[in-house]
Scaffold this motif. Structure first.
Motif, short mmCIF file in Angstrom:
data_model
loop_
_atom_site.label_atom_id
_atom_site.label_comp_id
_atom_site.label_asym_id
_atom_site.label_seq_id
_atom_site.Cartn_x
_atom_site.Cartn_y
_atom_site.Cartn_z
N THR A 1 -9.65 10.94 -8.30
CA THR A 1 -9.03 9.65 -7.41
C THR A 1 -8.86 8.65 -8.41
O THR A 1 -7.95 7.69 -8.23
N LEU B 1 -2.92 3.51 -1.52
CA LEU B 1 -3.07 3.34 -2.58
C LEU B 1 -2.60 1.67 -2.89
O LEU B 1 -1.61 1.53 -2.58
N SER C 1 0.93 5.83 -0.17
CA SER C 1 0.44 7.02 -0.17
C SER C 1 1.37 7.97 -0.91
O SER C 1 2.35 7.97 -1.21
N ILE D 1 -8.19 2.70 -4.04
CA ILE D 1 -7.53 3.87 -3.61
C ILE D 1 -8.42 4.53 -2.55
O ILE D 1 -9.49 4.30 -2.66
N LEU E 1 -5.55 6.09 -9.46
CA LEU E 1 -5.61 4.53 -9.17
C LEU E 1 -5.11 4.07 -10.62
O LEU E 1 -4.26 3.19 -10.84
N LYS F 1 0.92 -1.06 0.13
CA LYS F 1 0.06 0.02 -0.17
C LYS F 1 0.92 1.30 0.12
O LYS F 1 1.86 1.36 0.60
N SER G 1 -1.40 4.56 -11.50
CA SER G 1 -0.50 3.89 -10.58
C SER G 1 -0.08 2.69 -11.43
O SER G 1 1.01 2.08 -11.25
N VAL H 1 -3.33 11.19 -1.13
CA VAL H 1 -3.47 9.90 -1.39
C VAL H 1 -3.41 9.19 0.05
O VAL H 1 -2.02 9.20 0.24
#
Length: 161
Positions: free
Chosen positions: A73, A32, A7, A38, A77, A5, A80, A29
């Motif tokens: 948001t 994530l 941030s 997310i 994601l 995870k 990413s 964030v």
């Protein structure tokens, strides 16, 4: 695929999204998990420009801006996993389904923005998204988005998927 995870602070968000003041609607964030989910934060300040007219006697964050915050948001994601250049790409809404508004969002609220990856097929991304304040649902929707490359003058390259 890692389950680590992550941030992201505002400086990293600015490298991933092309949005700037006054339309950048994600401050941080918090969590994530690439290609899965997310959780992000938008601090809703009385100084937001839309509160002057929406509404002068009872400031309420417009629902369309809550949806925009959820879309940003979801873009974080998507980005990413997908390499992109925010200067030469546009992340666009294709559709919004099942949008529901359950609670007003006012100055002083912390809007918790959550998105879960549903699927990605032929350049179309689908997410399940939810905005919460103090653990209560403020809005939720299914977001359908795409990424398009821009050509030199900002026009879309319709051939990119």
């Amino acid at each position: 695929m890692s389950t680590e995870k992550i941030s992201l602070d505002i400086h990293k968000i600015l490298t991933l999204l092309p949005h700037r003041y006054p339309i950048l609607l994600v401050d941080r964030v918090l969590d994530l998990e690439p290609h899965r989910s997310i959780k992000a934060l938008k601090n809703v300040s009385f100084n937001e420009p839309y509160f002057m007219g929406h509404f002068p006697n009872r400031p309420v964050m417009p629902g369309v801006l809550i949806l925009e915050a959820l879309a940003q948001t979801a873009a974080l994601l998507a980005f990413s996993e997908e390499p992109h250049d925010p200067v030469s790409t546009l992340y666009l809404f294709v559709g919004i389904d099942n949008a529901r508004f359950k609670r007003v969002v006012e100055p002083g609220d912390q809007l918790i923005l959550k998105a879960t990856f549903e699927r990605h097929m032929r350049g179309i991304w689908k997410f399940r998204a939810r905005a919460e304040v103090d653990g209560m649902v403020a809005a939720e929707a299914d977001l359908i988005c795409t990424v398009r490359r821009t050509v030199g003058n900002g026009q879309q390259d319709a051939g990119l998927r």
